[in-house]
Design a protein around this motif. Structure first.
Motif, PDB file in Angstrom:
ATOM      1  N   ARG A   1      71.722 -20.110  51.087  1.00 59.21           N
ATOM      2  CA  ARG A   1      71.202 -21.393  51.566  1.00 59.21           C
ATOM      3  C   ARG A   1      69.699 -21.513  51.331  1.00 59.21           C
ATOM      4  N   ALA A   2      68.999 -20.365  51.397  1.00 54.40           N
ATOM      5  CA  ALA A   2      67.560 -20.402  51.146  1.00 54.40           C
ATOM      6  C   ALA A   2      67.250 -20.607  49.673  1.00 54.40           C
ATOM      7  N   VAL A   3      68.094 -20.033  48.787  1.00 54.19           N
ATOM      8  CA  VAL A   3      67.848 -20.124  47.345  1.00 54.19           C
ATOM      9  C   VAL A   3      68.435 -21.400  46.751  1.00 54.19           C
TER      10      VAL A   3
ATOM     11  N   ARG B   1      59.376 -30.222  52.192  1.00 55.00           N
ATOM     12  CA  ARG B   1      57.941 -29.982  52.109  1.00 55.00           C
ATOM     13  C   ARG B   1      57.599 -28.494  52.070  1.00 55.00           C
ATOM     14  N   ASP B   2      58.573 -27.679  51.767  1.00 53.77           N
ATOM     15  CA  ASP B   2      58.305 -26.246  51.682  1.00 53.77           C
ATOM     16  C   ASP B   2      57.818 -25.891  50.284  1.00 53.77           C
ATOM     17  N   GLU B   3      57.885 -24.597  49.954  1.00 53.59           N
ATOM     18  CA  GLU B   3      57.378 -24.147  48.659  1.00 53.59           C
ATOM     19  C   GLU B   3      58.133 -24.772  47.496  1.00 53.59           C
ATOM     20  N   VAL B   4      59.462 -24.965  47.667  1.00 55.02           N
ATOM     21  CA  VAL B   4      60.249 -25.585  46.604  1.00 55.02           C
ATOM     22  C   VAL B   4      59.812 -27.030  46.385  1.00 55.02           C
ATOM     23  N   GLY B   5      59.524 -27.727  47.474  1.00 52.97           N
ATOM     24  CA  GLY B   5      59.037 -29.100  47.342  1.00 52.97           C
ATOM     25  C   GLY B   5      57.704 -29.171  46.624  1.00 52.97           C
ATOM     26  N   VAL B   6      56.819 -28.222  46.905  1.00 54.63           N
ATOM     27  CA  VAL B   6      55.523 -28.173  46.214  1.00 54.63           C
ATOM     28  C   VAL B   6      55.724 -27.931  44.719  1.00 54.63           C
TER      29      VAL B   6
END
Length: 371
Positions: free
Chosen positions: A111-113, A146-151
């Motif tokens: 789920r995190a990946v 808005r986490d690292e993936v969003g950045v």
């Protein structure tokens, strides 16, 4: 085991019994192991599971030279078996909890990946060979939080926007440059045709001829750079065209460079290949190779060999030596390099799927264009 033994002794109080006894000879040991003891076993410790006896054989001053210490564990070890069941239960519970923890960890990791995998799939679906201004809309940073993936998604989105804008500017520039640069060439060519029809003196005719050649070179250069700059060229890179006419055309266009050099051009046409690619790009590449060979060959140091086979074109020329005829005319190139157009030739070949190589030594230079 000690606790069980103490409880067993307490139950027989006041007649205390002991489970540990010594025997001086084999005939007095308990009946279940008497035959074994009379056989004269070696010194050491022995265990009899079925009889629930532990026996220590020790040296002694007896007829047999052996004494026996017998530990009767009946009722003692049996109770300790419960510990094994408890250990088995604990091990099972720990194993189940470990498996559940591993499964939960895998689920949480997936789920995190998952957003990263989703982003990678979206990026992989973009056609980088035909990037358009709308491709950046395929990646919306709002879809990834808005986490690292969003950045990361936001950075890729901005990059695609810049690339798309650059592609649009490149197309606009090449379209405008193609028109604005070719128009003066057309005007100059028309003026030269009018001048050639007039009555010119010998010197004027030579000047007009030099202007015409310079105009043709400028036209070829403009077409060359526009051909490299265009990202797409109306599918002309998939055209099939014969090679021999373009090679002959390039040689005739550059033959004026050999005026006064006494250099012979030896053309060997061993095949009539048909090549897939951009015909104008092929003509530009061959023209560069022929021009370099004509310019770099010293006067009287021929011949220049142009060899055409089924799979390649070879242009070979001498690279040094004294002139055997007359000095090279003033204004001709005397540089020891091999022309500024070879990098352009390399790029044109890479664009069309051809191969280009250059071999040099002290005597000659060989340029090879293969397909």
């Amino acid at each position: 085991m000690l606790t069980t033994q103490l409880q067993h002794a307490a139950e027989t109080y006041p007649d205390l019994t002991t489970n540990l006894r010594g025997y001086a000879d084999a005939g007095s040991v308990p009946e279940p192991i008497r035959a074994w003891a009379q056989a004269g076993p070696d010194e050491g410790l022995y265990e009899f599971v079925a009889e629930e006896l532990h026996v220590a054989v020790i040296p002694a001053d007896t007829a047999q030279g052996r004494a026996f210490v017998v530990f009767d564990v009946a009722g003692i070890e049996a109770a300790s078996a419960e510990d094994w069941w408890l250990l088995l239960v604990i091990t099972t519970v720990v194993g189940v909890l470990g498996a559940l923890g591993f499964g939960l960890g895998v689920l949480v990791m997936r789920r995190a990946v998952a957003p990263v995998v989703q982003l990678a799939d979206v990026v992989a679906g973009i056609d980088l060979e035909h990037l358009s201004a709308a491709d950046h809309t395929l990646i919306e940073s709002g879809r990834f939080g808005r986490d690292e993936v969003g950045v990361l998604a936001g950075a890729i989105e901005k990059t695609l926007q810049r690339i798309s804008a650059f592609v649009v500017r490149e197309r606009d520039f090449t379209g405008s440059a193609s028109h604005e640069l070719r128009t003066p060439i057309t005007v100059i060519t028309g003026a030269l045709e009018l001048l050639e029809q007039s009555d010119l003196s010998g010197e004027d005719a030579k000047s007009v001829d030099r202007i015409r050649r310079a105009t043709l070179e400028m036209k070829s250069t403009i077409e060359m750079f526009l051909c490299i700059a265009r990202e797409a060229d109306d599918g002309l890179y998939d055209e099939h065209f014969p090679v021999a006419p373009l090679v002959t055309r390039a040689i005739e266009q550059q033959r004026y460079l050999l005026d006064g050099k006494c250099v012979v051009v030896d053309v060997e046409t061993l095949a009539a290949p048909v090549v897939r690619g951009h015909p104008q790009a092929f003509l530009i590449a061959v023209t560069n190779l022929v021009r370099n060979a004509f310019e770099q060959t010293p006067g009287g140091q021929g011949p220049i060999t142009v060899r055409l086979t089924t799979r390649e074109l070879l242009v070979t020329n001498r690279s040094g030596g004294d002139d055997a005829c007359r000095p090279t005319p003033a204004g001709a190139s005397s540089a020891n390099g091999h022309g500024l157009g070879l990098g352009i030739v390399q790029r044109l070949c890479e664009r069309n799927g051809w191969a280009f190589s250059l071999q040099t030594d002290e005597a000659r230079v060989t340029a090879c264009l293969s397909w």
